[in-house]
Scaffold this active site. Sequence first.
Site, PDB file in Angstrom:
ATOM      1  CG  ASP A 264      65.141  12.280  36.730  1.00  0.00           C
ATOM      2  OD1 ASP A 264      64.851  11.338  37.508  1.00  0.00           O
ATOM      3  OD2 ASP A 264      65.085  13.477  37.078  1.00  0.00           O
TER       4      ASP A 264
ATOM      5  CG  HIS B 142      54.685   7.551  41.770  1.00  0.00           C
ATOM      6  ND1 HIS B 142      55.486   6.515  42.200  1.00  0.00           N
ATOM      7  CD2 HIS B 142      54.322   8.245  42.876  1.00  0.00           C
ATOM      8  CE1 HIS B 142      55.604   6.581  43.511  1.00  0.00           C
ATOM      9  NE2 HIS B 142      54.915   7.621  43.944  1.00  0.00           N
TER      10      HIS B 142
HETATM   11  C1  GAR Z   1      49.940   1.125  39.548  1.00  0.00           C
HETATM   12  O1  GAR Z   1      49.203   1.661  40.603  1.00  0.00           O
HETATM   13  C2  GAR Z   1      51.153   1.989  39.266  1.00  0.00           C
HETATM   14  O2  GAR Z   1      50.929   3.353  39.448  1.00  0.00           O
HETATM   15  C3  GAR Z   1      52.114   1.471  40.293  1.00  0.00           C
HETATM   16  O3  GAR Z   1      51.908   0.088  40.323  1.00  0.00           O
HETATM   17  C4  GAR Z   1      50.580  -0.197  39.941  1.00  0.00           C
HETATM   18  C5  GAR Z   1      50.630  -1.177  38.782  1.00  0.00           C
HETATM   19  O4  GAR Z   1      49.336  -1.584  38.446  1.00  0.00           O
HETATM   20  N1  GAR Z   1      53.473   1.780  39.944  1.00  0.00           N
HETATM   21  C6  GAR Z   1      54.402   2.059  40.831  1.00  0.00           C
HETATM   22  O5  GAR Z   1      54.206   2.059  42.022  1.00  0.00           O
HETATM   23  C7  GAR Z   1      55.759   2.360  40.229  1.00  0.00           C
HETATM   24  N2  GAR Z   1      56.691   2.688  41.248  1.00  0.00           N
HETATM   25  P1  GAR Z   1      49.076  -2.270  37.052  1.00  0.00           P
HETATM   26  O6  GAR Z   1      50.108  -3.397  36.917  1.00  0.00           O
HETATM   27  O7  GAR Z   1      47.676  -2.810  37.158  1.00  0.00           O
HETATM   28  O8  GAR Z   1      49.235  -1.236  35.974  1.00  0.00           O
END
Ligand code: GAR
Length: 217
Positions: A143, A111
């Site tokens: 969870d 996150h």
């Molecule tokens: C990342 O920043 C991840 O932390 C976030 O989406 C992005 C995906 O980047 N995830 C969330 O916000 C989950 N709720 P990526 O596809 O390049 O890994």
Amino acid sequence: MSLLSIGVLASGRGSNFQSIIDAIEARQLKANIVLLITDSPNAYAIERAKKHGIEYLTMVTKQYGSRDDYFAAVAAELRIREVGLVVLAGFMRIVGKPLIDAFRDRIMNIHPALLPSFPGLHVQKQACDYGVKISGCTVHFVDEGIDTGPIIIQAAVPVSFDDTEETLSERVLKQEHRIFPEAIRLFSEGRLEVVGRKVKIAGAAADKRSLIFPPID
Ligand code: GAR
């Protein structure tokens, strides 16, 4: 100990997926990614899977009768391949109970904020708008709640007055790519224990591993 089999769920670009592939290929992580599941046929993560010879499935939610049906089907695919850890690498859906029940304490999410601050979506924008001076990223077990599960590792980054969603996202993402493979490595070595809502990391200097302050540049 047998090699950890990982199943990855991703919705988009897949740079975190790539960081796990890279850690495995660099032999920093002893594990095997056996399956990528994406909920979007346009996810760039699919290209990464193809390039690295990783099996992938596109499972689109509307092809299933309900959310529970969808996550039961996802869990079934992961189980067939004897997955030991499910990794949510930019998976933009709230995980349904059938998957959580099938892989209790074996689903990790990344996150882009220091939870419990800024759960949900548009997280870096929330952090900029709020005016926090420190943000970061969190790897946690999943969870039933939204970004509420036990925290495994966090990394902090500074936030400046002039930061935008884009500049902060980029700085946070660099740390995501460090801590996600690290959390998976600790899991693969059997060093993570969930105690209530806390995660105990076994081994020397364990607490130093769970909070990473990169130098301010
Ligand atoms: C990342 O920043 C991840 O932390 C976030 O989406 C992005 C995906 O980047 N995830 C969330 O916000 C989950 N709720 P990526 O596809 O390049 O890994």
